[in-house]
Design a protein around this motif. Structure first.
Motif, PDB file in Angstrom:
ATOM      1  N   ILE A   1     -62.383 -22.465  53.320  1.00 18.10           N
ATOM      2  CA  ILE A   1     -62.488 -21.403  54.394  1.00 18.10           C
ATOM      3  C   ILE A   1     -63.740 -21.658  55.268  1.00 18.10           C
ATOM      4  N   VAL A   2     -64.984 -22.439  54.683  1.00 19.22           N
ATOM      5  CA  VAL A   2     -65.933 -22.882  55.385  1.00 19.22           C
ATOM      6  C   VAL A   2     -65.331 -23.965  56.235  1.00 19.22           C
ATOM      7  N   ALA A   3     -64.479 -24.705  56.224  1.00 18.36           N
ATOM      8  CA  ALA A   3     -64.164 -25.847  57.227  1.00 18.36           C
ATOM      9  C   ALA A   3     -63.222 -25.055  58.352  1.00 18.36           C
ATOM     10  N   GLU A   4     -62.457 -24.107  57.792  1.00 19.63           N
ATOM     11  CA  GLU A   4     -61.665 -23.187  59.124  1.00 19.63           C
ATOM     12  C   GLU A   4     -62.523 -22.795  59.719  1.00 19.63           C
ATOM     13  N   ALA A   5     -63.601 -21.907  59.329  1.00 17.97           N
ATOM     14  CA  ALA A   5     -64.674 -21.130  59.999  1.00 17.97           C
ATOM     15  C   ALA A   5     -65.227 -21.948  60.944  1.00 17.97           C
ATOM     16  N   LEU A   6     -65.710 -23.212  60.710  1.00 23.07           N
ATOM     17  CA  LEU A   6     -66.479 -24.048  61.455  1.00 23.07           C
ATOM     18  C   LEU A   6     -65.494 -24.670  62.713  1.00 23.07           C
ATOM     19  N   THR A   7     -64.523 -24.955  62.272  1.00 23.12           N
ATOM     20  CA  THR A   7     -63.266 -25.283  63.239  1.00 23.12           C
ATOM     21  C   THR A   7     -63.227 -24.409  64.362  1.00 23.12           C
ATOM     22  N   ARG A   8     -63.322 -23.166  63.913  1.00 22.97           N
ATOM     23  CA  ARG A   8     -62.988 -22.082  64.951  1.00 22.97           C
ATOM     24  C   ARG A   8     -64.483 -21.459  65.749  1.00 22.97           C
TER      25      ARG A   8
ATOM     26  N   ALA B   1     -75.417 -11.434  58.399  1.00 23.59           N
ATOM     27  CA  ALA B   1     -74.163 -11.768  58.399  1.00 23.59           C
ATOM     28  C   ALA B   1     -72.982 -10.547  58.995  1.00 23.59           C
ATOM     29  N   ASP B   2     -72.163 -11.019  59.703  1.00 28.10           N
ATOM     30  CA  ASP B   2     -71.005  -9.836  60.052  1.00 28.10           C
ATOM     31  C   ASP B   2     -69.884  -9.783  58.907  1.00 28.10           C
ATOM     32  N   VAL B   3     -69.752 -10.854  58.246  1.00 27.78           N
ATOM     33  CA  VAL B   3     -68.697 -10.763  57.247  1.00 27.78           C
ATOM     34  C   VAL B   3     -69.407 -11.553  56.071  1.00 27.78           C
ATOM     35  N   VAL B   4     -69.371 -11.083  54.809  1.00 30.13           N
ATOM     36  CA  VAL B   4     -69.521 -11.910  53.500  1.00 30.13           C
ATOM     37  C   VAL B   4     -68.280 -12.227  52.846  1.00 30.13           C
ATOM     38  N   VAL B   5     -67.914 -13.559  52.398  1.00 29.89           N
ATOM     39  CA  VAL B   5     -66.728 -13.733  51.921  1.00 29.89           C
ATOM     40  C   VAL B   5     -67.012 -14.044  50.588  1.00 29.89           C
ATOM     41  N   SER B   6     -66.357 -13.480  49.690  1.00 24.74           N
ATOM     42  CA  SER B   6     -66.551 -14.008  48.172  1.00 24.74           C
ATOM     43  C   SER B   6     -65.410 -14.910  47.612  1.00 24.74           C
ATOM     44  N   ALA B   7     -65.753 -16.274  47.546  1.00 19.82           N
ATOM     45  CA  ALA B   7     -65.012 -17.147  46.860  1.00 19.82           C
ATOM     46  C   ALA B   7     -65.296 -17.472  45.311  1.00 19.82           C
ATOM     47  N   LEU B   8     -66.004 -16.485  44.745  1.00 16.16           N
ATOM     48  CA  LEU B   8     -66.558 -16.724  43.390  1.00 16.16           C
ATOM     49  C   LEU B   8     -65.568 -16.246  42.548  1.00 16.16           C
ATOM     50  N   PRO B   9     -65.534 -16.581  41.275  1.00 11.25           N
ATOM     51  CA  PRO B   9     -64.626 -16.115  40.211  1.00 11.25           C
ATOM     52  C   PRO B   9     -64.754 -14.634  40.117  1.00 11.25           C
ATOM     53  N   ALA B  10     -63.655 -13.899  40.137  1.00  7.93           N
ATOM     54  CA  ALA B  10     -63.654 -12.332  39.562  1.00  7.93           C
ATOM     55  C   ALA B  10     -64.660 -11.947  38.837  1.00  7.93           C
ATOM     56  N   ARG B  11     -64.718 -12.876  37.615  1.00  9.39           N
ATOM     57  CA  ARG B  11     -65.565 -12.609  36.289  1.00  9.39           C
ATOM     58  C   ARG B  11     -66.927 -12.751  36.966  1.00  9.39           C
TER      59      ARG B  11
ATOM     60  N   VAL C   1     -60.474 -11.887  59.318  1.00  7.90           N
ATOM     61  CA  VAL C   1     -61.700 -11.856  59.869  1.00  7.90           C
ATOM     62  C   VAL C   1     -61.870 -11.725  61.543  1.00  7.90           C
ATOM     63  N   GLU C   2     -61.230 -12.486  62.212  1.00  5.56           N
ATOM     64  CA  GLU C   2     -61.327 -12.458  63.563  1.00  5.56           C
ATOM     65  C   GLU C   2     -60.468 -11.277  64.126  1.00  5.56           C
ATOM     66  N   THR C   3     -59.326 -10.804  63.413  1.00  2.27           N
ATOM     67  CA  THR C   3     -58.530  -9.528  63.940  1.00  2.27           C
ATOM     68  C   THR C   3     -58.257  -9.125  62.770  1.00  2.27           C
TER      69      THR C   3
ATOM     70  N   MET D   1     -60.958 -16.103  74.225  1.00  2.27           N
ATOM     71  CA  MET D   1     -61.957 -16.983  73.244  1.00  2.27           C
ATOM     72  C   MET D   1     -62.273 -15.800  72.136  1.00  2.27           C
ATOM     73  N   THR D   2     -62.211 -16.309  70.964  1.00  4.87           N
ATOM     74  CA  THR D   2     -62.725 -15.165  69.948  1.00  4.87           C
ATOM     75  C   THR D   2     -64.159 -15.385  69.920  1.00  4.87           C
ATOM     76  N   THR D   3     -64.727 -14.357  69.457  1.00  3.71           N
ATOM     77  CA  THR D   3     -66.200 -14.105  69.448  1.00  3.71           C
ATOM     78  C   THR D   3     -66.589 -14.611  68.252  1.00  3.71           C
ATOM     79  N   SER D   4     -67.761 -15.393  68.447  1.00  2.00           N
ATOM     80  CA  SER D   4     -68.100 -16.086  67.104  1.00  2.00           C
ATOM     81  C   SER D   4     -68.765 -15.043  66.148  1.00  2.00           C
ATOM     82  N   VAL D   5     -68.197 -15.229  64.871  1.00  2.00           N
ATOM     83  CA  VAL D   5     -68.771 -14.392  63.769  1.00  2.00           C
ATOM     84  C   VAL D   5     -69.794 -15.262  62.907  1.00  2.00           C
ATOM     85  N   LYS D   6     -70.827 -14.421  62.397  1.00  2.00           N
ATOM     86  CA  LYS D   6     -71.695 -14.967  61.536  1.00  2.00           C
ATOM     87  C   LYS D   6     -70.999 -14.661  60.096  1.00  2.00           C
ATOM     88  N   LEU D   7     -70.659 -15.692  59.216  1.00  2.00           N
ATOM     89  CA  LEU D   7     -70.134 -15.495  57.949  1.00  2.00           C
ATOM     90  C   LEU D   7     -71.226 -16.159  56.907  1.00  2.00           C
ATOM     91  N   THR D   8     -71.303 -15.307  55.711  1.00  2.00           N
ATOM     92  CA  THR D   8     -71.752 -15.926  54.377  1.00  2.00           C
ATOM     93  C   THR D   8     -70.806 -16.084  53.482  1.00  2.00           C
TER      94      THR D   8
END
Length: 208
Positions: free
Chosen positions: A20-27, A68-78, A194-196, A1-8
């Motif tokens: 991304i949020v939905a997929e992370a929660l599903t896992r 947070a273990d991982v910070v995901v930016s889904a913001l516009p690049a600008r 993120v997981e691997t 089983m994959t270890t739980s990761v804390k994501l922002t």
């Protein structure tokens, strides 16, 4: 089983961020979802913390990134590009994963997607910012752990199939010559990374 990761997840209610949020929660991961506003009628979900914050022009508050273990930016690049140095500092050693663009990917002739005659003018400001963001990431000190995931040229809501291909700096196309990936499968590829981790301090791409 994959270890739980804390994501922002920054930009958590956009097309990519929400998937991304939905997929992370599903896992089974713990997610702090940061966005300017949230659907107040949306049901609570285990592992999800919703935070309303506008990070345009300002680095996210330290408490949003703390732990947070991982910070995901889904913001516009600008939005994220001028904040990058401060974001790296605020992340405090957390891994940084960026939702990238397809404009800097290469075609078989060696030219970039963004430089093609058919590339629409209205796409160029954000696509150019993604090119600059990738260059800025590559120039960061060796100790900064980052990943930049470029989608295929057509990046829209769709189906979660779990079947796709990964690539490096070259645009992926399917057997009919189309370059596409659903937001749902993009999220699968990002959470797999993120997981691997397989693309530390690198850009990669995903497509059918």
């Amino acid at each position: 089983m994959t270890t739980s990761v804390k994501l922002t997840v920054l930009g958590a209610t956009g097309m990519a961020g929400s998937r991304i949020v939905a997929e992370a929660l599903t896992r089974g991961h713990a997610v702090t979802a940061v966005a300017r506003s949230h659907d107040e009628q949306a049901p609570a979900r285990d592992g999800l913390r919703r935070v309303s914050a506008d990070v345009a022009g300002a680095v996210p508050a330290p408490e949003l990134l703390d732990g947070a273990d991982v910070v995901v930016s889904a913001l516009p690049a600008r939005t994220v590009l001028p904040l990058l140095p401060e974001l790296v500092t605020a992340a405090g050693g957390a891994r940084l994963v960026f939702v990238g663009g397809a404009g800097s990917l290469r075609l078989p002739n060696g030219e970039r997607v963004i430089d093609q005659p058919g590339f629409r003018d209205e796409w160029k400001p954000e696509a150019s910012a993604h090119v600059e963001l990738l260059d800025a990431l590559r120039a960061l000190p060796e100790g900064v752990d980052w990943t930049f995931l470029s989608p295929s040229a057509l990046f829209l809501p769709g189906e979660r199939t779990g079947t796709f291909r990964l690539g490096g700096d070259d645009l992926l196309t399917d057997t009919e010559g189309a370059s596409r990936i659903s937001g749902e499968d993009y999220a699968v590829a990002l959470l797999d990374e993120v997981e691997t981790p397989a693309h530390r301090r690198a850009r990669f791409t995903v497509g059918y």
